[in-house]
Design a protein around this motif. Structure first.
Motif, PDB file in Angstrom:
ATOM      1  N   GLU A 353      75.263  12.261  52.835  1.00  0.00           N
ATOM      2  CA  GLU A 353      75.656  11.584  54.064  1.00  0.00           C
ATOM      3  C   GLU A 353      77.133  11.755  54.394  1.00  0.00           C
ATOM      4  O   GLU A 353      77.566  11.427  55.490  1.00  0.00           O
ATOM      5  CB  GLU A 353      75.314  10.084  53.978  1.00  0.00           C
ATOM      6  CG  GLU A 353      73.830   9.805  53.786  1.00  0.00           C
ATOM      7  CD  GLU A 353      72.972  10.475  54.859  1.00  0.00           C
ATOM      8  OE1 GLU A 353      73.351  10.404  56.038  1.00  0.00           O
ATOM      9  OE2 GLU A 353      71.948  11.069  54.498  1.00  0.00           O
ATOM     10  N   ASP A 354      77.938  12.224  53.437  1.00  0.00           N
ATOM     11  CA  ASP A 354      79.364  12.358  53.707  1.00  0.00           C
ATOM     12  C   ASP A 354      79.602  13.511  54.685  1.00  0.00           C
ATOM     13  O   ASP A 354      79.107  14.619  54.473  1.00  0.00           O
ATOM     14  CB  ASP A 354      80.122  12.612  52.413  1.00  0.00           C
ATOM     15  CG  ASP A 354      81.626  12.528  52.628  1.00  0.00           C
ATOM     16  OD1 ASP A 354      82.179  11.449  52.348  1.00  0.00           O
ATOM     17  OD2 ASP A 354      82.231  13.513  53.081  1.00  0.00           O
ATOM     18  N   PRO A 355      80.369  13.286  55.757  1.00  0.00           N
ATOM     19  CA  PRO A 355      80.507  14.305  56.800  1.00  0.00           C
ATOM     20  C   PRO A 355      81.667  15.270  56.614  1.00  0.00           C
ATOM     21  O   PRO A 355      81.862  16.138  57.460  1.00  0.00           O
ATOM     22  CB  PRO A 355      80.715  13.456  58.057  1.00  0.00           C
ATOM     23  CG  PRO A 355      81.413  12.240  57.561  1.00  0.00           C
ATOM     24  CD  PRO A 355      80.913  11.994  56.166  1.00  0.00           C
ATOM     25  N   GLU A 356      82.453  15.149  55.541  1.00  0.00           N
ATOM     26  CA  GLU A 356      83.647  15.991  55.456  1.00  0.00           C
ATOM     27  C   GLU A 356      83.316  17.476  55.462  1.00  0.00           C
ATOM     28  O   GLU A 356      83.982  18.267  56.136  1.00  0.00           O
ATOM     29  CB  GLU A 356      84.465  15.656  54.212  1.00  0.00           C
ATOM     30  CG  GLU A 356      85.725  16.510  54.139  1.00  0.00           C
ATOM     31  CD  GLU A 356      86.640  16.129  53.003  1.00  0.00           C
ATOM     32  OE1 GLU A 356      87.741  16.681  52.934  1.00  0.00           O
ATOM     33  OE2 GLU A 356      86.268  15.272  52.183  1.00  0.00           O
ATOM     34  N   PHE A 357      82.302  17.886  54.703  1.00  0.00           N
ATOM     35  CA  PHE A 357      81.944  19.298  54.657  1.00  0.00           C
ATOM     36  C   PHE A 357      81.641  19.819  56.056  1.00  0.00           C
ATOM     37  O   PHE A 357      82.123  20.888  56.459  1.00  0.00           O
ATOM     38  CB  PHE A 357      80.729  19.487  53.743  1.00  0.00           C
ATOM     39  CG  PHE A 357      80.193  20.901  53.721  1.00  0.00           C
ATOM     40  CD1 PHE A 357      80.913  21.914  53.119  1.00  0.00           C
ATOM     41  CD2 PHE A 357      78.974  21.211  54.308  1.00  0.00           C
ATOM     42  CE1 PHE A 357      80.433  23.218  53.094  1.00  0.00           C
ATOM     43  CE2 PHE A 357      78.484  22.506  54.280  1.00  0.00           C
ATOM     44  CZ  PHE A 357      79.209  23.513  53.678  1.00  0.00           C
TER      45      PHE A 357
END
Length: 379
Positions: A353-357
């Motif tokens: 769920e982390d959007p950094e990539f």
């Protein structure tokens, strides 16, 4: 600020990033570009850690079932074969790493983890006194146990009781290796463990150099030896400044026995990336290029060699994508993203769920479009 986080802030709405509450009609939504990229990219089905887990499970099955003969056979197989996993790590490194990394492998009986492993490993030494792997495994366990007891707090925050227990276990680790030196000295992981012990003992650099030299004579391309000695030289431990470890690394690689220039570059890239992760990635940490003098062109050569040699590795591309962004080399970051072929290791990016990539990918797309537009205008 860590550059990828800077991009993350730039691309994502502030309310979405920090989870700030907004009126229902203004509920924060993920940018369409990010959502689209999520749909295009998939998790790597077989991640590096999954390969590590196969080795770890084999070892733990033998340890917790008290199967000493199986444990000895596994150690012989992993040590003699010197096979590498898809990520490039030696299987014997993962074998020993089971005993040296409580935080990764403590799922089995965590309350009695250290005591259970200690008992089995002591029985292994008694049954196979000529086995180098048995005392090395026990020494690795004692060293990891010592750091666990000390905790990750700053030295000034560690209690007297913690320091005492730490010292007891570090002493046990060294004594275990020294008492069996005739057999342990033949295995390079003995020297890797001694380098980790040195972090706690503060041995003089001359002794660290001697340990390193003995280890690379046995295994010239065992990059963990280089990392162990460079980590010792960080200013937070026993180094005088940030240039020290990097100057040492360049000198030792120039003198490295029985490896070619391509392998020297690969080891350089591996060590620099590891040092970046542990000491130079965060906002309040020095810049690894300015503070240490890291040669970015050499890092790229080594990274390209590493990725070409192990195309199935899931962690390598993600980690070099991070440092490429930190270096501001967006062309190289884009080339790494292309190599990933819409597959990524979610464990390297704080979960699915982390959007950094995806924020990085979006930024790279925008950069490329802007560059193409400027080129067209120039024509």
């Amino acid at each position: 600020m860590h550059l990828t986080r800077h991009l993350y802030l730039r691309i994502l709405p502030i309310a979405f990033l920090f989870g700030c509450e907004k009126p229902a009609q203004e509920e924060a939504a993920e940018p369409e570009q990010i959502t689209g990229l999520r749909a295009e990219w998939k998790f790597v089905e077989k991640q590096d850690r999954d390969h590590h887990k196969v080795v770890a499970d084999n070892v733990f099955d033998a340890v917790f079932d008290g199967k000493i003969d199986d444990l000895e056979q596994l150690s012989q197989d992993y040590r003699a074969g010197k096979k590498r996993l898809p990520s490039g790590e030696w299987e014997f490194d993962i074998f020993y790493g089971v005993f040296a990394n409580y935080s990764d492998w403590n799922q089995r009986d965590p309350e009695r983890y250290f005591e259970t492993l200690e008992k089995t490993l002591q029985e292994w030494i008694e049954k196979y006194p000529e086995s180098p792997a048995a005392p090395i495994s026990l020494a690795a366990l004692y060293t990891d146990w010592a750091w666990h007891e000390r905790s990750s707090r700053w030295a000034s925050e560690v209690s007297e009781a913690q320091w005492q227990r730490f010292g007891e276990l570090i002493t046990k680790s060294f004594t275990t290796l020294d008492d069996h030196r005739d057999v342990t000295k033949l295995d390079p992981y003995c020297h890797r463990t001694l380098l980790r012990i040195s972090l706690g003992t503060g041995w003089p650099m001359s002794k660290v150099d001697a340990i390193f030299a003995e280890g690379v004579e046995l295994a010239p391309d065992f990059w963990e030896l280089y990392f162990g000695a460079t980590y010792f030289q960080l200013p937070r431990w026993h180094g005088e400044n940030h240039q020290q470890w990097h100057n040492w690394l360049e000198n030792k690689l120039a003198q490295a026995p029985r490896i070619d220039d391509a392998m020297r570059d690969e080891i350089y890239a591996r060590v620099v990336l590891s040092m970046f992760k542990v000491a130079y990635e965060e906002e309040d940490e020095p810049d690894i290029f300015q503070a240490c003098g890291v040669d970015w062109d050499r890092v790229k050569r080594g990274a390209d060699q590493w990725m070409a040699a192990y195309p199935e590795a899931s962690r390598i591309p993600s980690r070099f994508l991070m440092i490429s962004m930190h270096a501001g080399d967006f062309d190289h970051a884009r080339s790494i993203a292309e190599r990933m072929n819409h597959r990524y290791d979610g464990r390297e990016w704080w979960g699915k769920e982390d959007p950094e990539f995806f924020a990085i990918l979006a930024f790279l797309e925008e950069q490329e479009a802007e560059s193409n537009e400027n080129s067209s205008e120039a024509e």
